[in-house]
Design a protein around this motif. Sequence first.
Motif, PDB file in Angstrom:
ATOM      1  N   ALA A 154      49.711  48.834  47.436  1.00 20.29           N
ATOM      2  CA  ALA A 154      49.181  47.466  47.505  1.00 20.29           C
ATOM      3  C   ALA A 154      48.027  47.279  46.529  1.00 20.29           C
ATOM      4  O   ALA A 154      47.792  46.182  46.035  1.00 20.29           O
ATOM      5  CB  ALA A 154      48.723  47.143  48.928  1.00 20.29           C
ATOM      6  N   LEU A 155      47.309  48.352  46.224  1.00 23.96           N
ATOM      7  CA  LEU A 155      46.159  48.278  45.314  1.00 23.96           C
ATOM      8  C   LEU A 155      46.555  48.533  43.860  1.00 23.96           C
ATOM      9  O   LEU A 155      45.710  48.426  42.976  1.00 23.96           O
ATOM     10  CB  LEU A 155      45.104  49.315  45.733  1.00 23.96           C
ATOM     11  CG  LEU A 155      44.600  49.223  47.166  1.00 23.96           C
ATOM     12  CD1 LEU A 155      43.617  50.362  47.449  1.00 23.96           C
ATOM     13  CD2 LEU A 155      43.959  47.882  47.448  1.00 23.96           C
ATOM     14  N   HIS A 198      47.669  47.303  41.179  1.00 25.95           N
ATOM     15  CA  HIS A 198      47.821  46.306  40.112  1.00 25.95           C
ATOM     16  C   HIS A 198      46.429  45.817  39.726  1.00 25.95           C
ATOM     17  O   HIS A 198      45.612  45.524  40.602  1.00 25.95           O
ATOM     18  CB  HIS A 198      48.680  45.137  40.583  1.00 25.95           C
ATOM     19  CG  HIS A 198      49.123  44.269  39.458  1.00 25.95           C
ATOM     20  ND1 HIS A 198      48.273  43.357  38.846  1.00 25.95           N
ATOM     21  CD2 HIS A 198      50.301  44.182  38.814  1.00 25.95           C
ATOM     22  CE1 HIS A 198      48.924  42.748  37.890  1.00 25.95           C
ATOM     23  NE2 HIS A 198      50.152  43.235  37.832  1.00 25.95           N
ATOM     24  N   ARG A 220      45.176  42.651  41.436  1.00 26.16           N
ATOM     25  CA  ARG A 220      44.788  42.797  42.848  1.00 26.16           C
ATOM     26  C   ARG A 220      43.434  43.482  42.975  1.00 26.16           C
ATOM     27  O   ARG A 220      42.629  43.121  43.837  1.00 26.16           O
ATOM     28  CB  ARG A 220      45.890  43.531  43.616  1.00 26.16           C
ATOM     29  CG  ARG A 220      47.153  42.692  43.719  1.00 26.16           C
ATOM     30  CD  ARG A 220      48.136  43.216  44.728  1.00 26.16           C
ATOM     31  NE  ARG A 220      48.825  44.430  44.342  1.00 26.16           N
ATOM     32  CZ  ARG A 220      50.013  44.477  43.760  1.00 26.16           C
ATOM     33  NH1 ARG A 220      50.658  43.352  43.467  1.00 26.16           N
ATOM     34  NH2 ARG A 220      50.582  45.619  43.470  1.00 26.16           N
ATOM     35  N   VAL A 266      40.870  40.821  42.255  1.00 28.01           N
ATOM     36  CA  VAL A 266      40.725  39.942  43.420  1.00 28.01           C
ATOM     37  C   VAL A 266      39.852  40.621  44.471  1.00 28.01           C
ATOM     38  O   VAL A 266      38.940  40.003  45.035  1.00 28.01           O
ATOM     39  CB  VAL A 266      42.107  39.565  44.012  1.00 28.01           C
ATOM     40  CG1 VAL A 266      41.960  38.935  45.397  1.00 28.01           C
ATOM     41  CG2 VAL A 266      42.855  38.630  43.067  1.00 28.01           C
ATOM     42  N   LEU A 267      40.106  41.889  44.729  1.00 32.38           N
ATOM     43  CA  LEU A 267      39.316  42.609  45.730  1.00 32.38           C
ATOM     44  C   LEU A 267      37.856  42.729  45.311  1.00 32.38           C
ATOM     45  O   LEU A 267      36.956  42.635  46.153  1.00 32.38           O
ATOM     46  CB  LEU A 267      39.917  43.987  45.996  1.00 32.38           C
ATOM     47  CG  LEU A 267      41.287  43.975  46.675  1.00 32.38           C
ATOM     48  CD1 LEU A 267      41.843  45.384  46.770  1.00 32.38           C
ATOM     49  CD2 LEU A 267      41.225  43.310  48.033  1.00 32.38           C
ATOM     50  N   THR A 298      39.490  34.614  37.998  1.00 32.39           N
ATOM     51  CA  THR A 298      40.473  35.537  37.424  1.00 32.39           C
ATOM     52  C   THR A 298      41.230  34.941  36.248  1.00 32.39           C
ATOM     53  O   THR A 298      41.660  35.679  35.367  1.00 32.39           O
ATOM     54  CB  THR A 298      41.520  35.961  38.473  1.00 32.39           C
ATOM     55  OG1 THR A 298      42.232  34.812  38.922  1.00 32.39           O
ATOM     56  CG2 THR A 298      40.880  36.694  39.638  1.00 32.39           C
ATOM     57  N   HIS A 329      50.130  37.953  44.413  1.00 35.24           N
ATOM     58  CA  HIS A 329      49.231  39.100  44.582  1.00 35.24           C
ATOM     59  C   HIS A 329      48.487  39.024  45.914  1.00 35.24           C
ATOM     60  O   HIS A 329      48.332  40.029  46.613  1.00 35.24           O
ATOM     61  CB  HIS A 329      48.237  39.177  43.423  1.00 35.24           C
ATOM     62  CG  HIS A 329      48.858  39.648  42.146  1.00 35.24           C
ATOM     63  ND1 HIS A 329      49.495  40.866  42.016  1.00 35.24           N
ATOM     64  CD2 HIS A 329      48.941  39.064  40.923  1.00 35.24           C
ATOM     65  CE1 HIS A 329      49.938  41.017  40.789  1.00 35.24           C
ATOM     66  NE2 HIS A 329      49.622  39.932  40.099  1.00 35.24           N
ATOM     67  N   LEU A 330      48.037  37.825  46.264  1.00 35.35           N
ATOM     68  CA  LEU A 330      47.348  37.662  47.546  1.00 35.35           C
ATOM     69  C   LEU A 330      48.300  37.946  48.707  1.00 35.35           C
ATOM     70  O   LEU A 330      47.892  38.539  49.717  1.00 35.35           O
ATOM     71  CB  LEU A 330      46.766  36.255  47.659  1.00 35.35           C
ATOM     72  CG  LEU A 330      45.542  35.986  46.784  1.00 35.35           C
ATOM     73  CD1 LEU A 330      45.239  34.498  46.727  1.00 35.35           C
ATOM     74  CD2 LEU A 330      44.329  36.779  47.271  1.00 35.35           C
ATOM     75  N   LEU A 341      48.494  41.705  49.165  1.00 32.34           N
ATOM     76  CA  LEU A 341      47.278  42.205  49.816  1.00 32.34           C
ATOM     77  C   LEU A 341      47.237  41.821  51.294  1.00 32.34           C
ATOM     78  O   LEU A 341      46.826  42.621  52.143  1.00 32.34           O
ATOM     79  CB  LEU A 341      46.038  41.689  49.086  1.00 32.34           C
ATOM     80  CG  LEU A 341      45.838  42.226  47.678  1.00 32.34           C
ATOM     81  CD1 LEU A 341      44.720  41.472  46.971  1.00 32.34           C
ATOM     82  CD2 LEU A 341      45.555  43.729  47.705  1.00 32.34           C
ATOM     83  N   TYR A 354      40.063  33.508  51.580  1.00 30.48           N
ATOM     84  CA  TYR A 354      40.391  34.927  51.750  1.00 30.48           C
ATOM     85  C   TYR A 354      39.110  35.737  51.863  1.00 30.48           C
ATOM     86  O   TYR A 354      38.071  35.385  51.307  1.00 30.48           O
ATOM     87  CB  TYR A 354      41.195  35.435  50.545  1.00 30.48           C
ATOM     88  CG  TYR A 354      42.632  34.994  50.577  1.00 30.48           C
ATOM     89  CD1 TYR A 354      43.612  35.789  51.153  1.00 30.48           C
ATOM     90  CD2 TYR A 354      43.010  33.770  50.035  1.00 30.48           C
ATOM     91  CE1 TYR A 354      44.929  35.376  51.192  1.00 30.48           C
ATOM     92  CE2 TYR A 354      44.333  33.347  50.070  1.00 30.48           C
ATOM     93  CZ  TYR A 354      45.283  34.158  50.650  1.00 30.48           C
ATOM     94  OH  TYR A 354      46.583  33.750  50.690  1.00 30.48           O
TER      95      TYR A 354
END
Length: 125
Positions: free
Chosen positions: A23-24, A26, A29, A32-33, A52, A62-63, A66, A83
């Motif tokens: 999940a991480l 990319h 992503r 975003v985190l 972004t 992508h969201l 996650l 989020y």
Amino acid sequence: MPDHFPPDPQRPLYEIKANLFKALAHPARIRVLEILSAAEGPTPVSEILAETGIEATLLSQHLAVLKRHRVVTARRVGNAVHYELAHPMISELLVIARTFLADALAEQRDQLDSLDDLPPLRRRR
């Protein structure tokens, strides 16, 4: 078998961890985190889009990844979706990863710098 939580109690923990890292896996992503980690609270999608520069449909995908892996949570506020990180330790995971990478790059830089200490080479003709 789906690659998302909740995990099957019969699945080994290393498989569940591997799916978390998938999940991480990319750059978008991770970005975003990082944005969510730096935020004071829930962050609207419009702000994530602005920071972004990712196309809206791609960011949505992508969201969703996650969210499916329970790395982030989402809450609708009026017309906007906000989020945030699902767990505060995700920020710590990002810090550890950045520290690890910085150390690895510093080591590579040291190796490159050591090339200057080698005797010069001449081409033979």
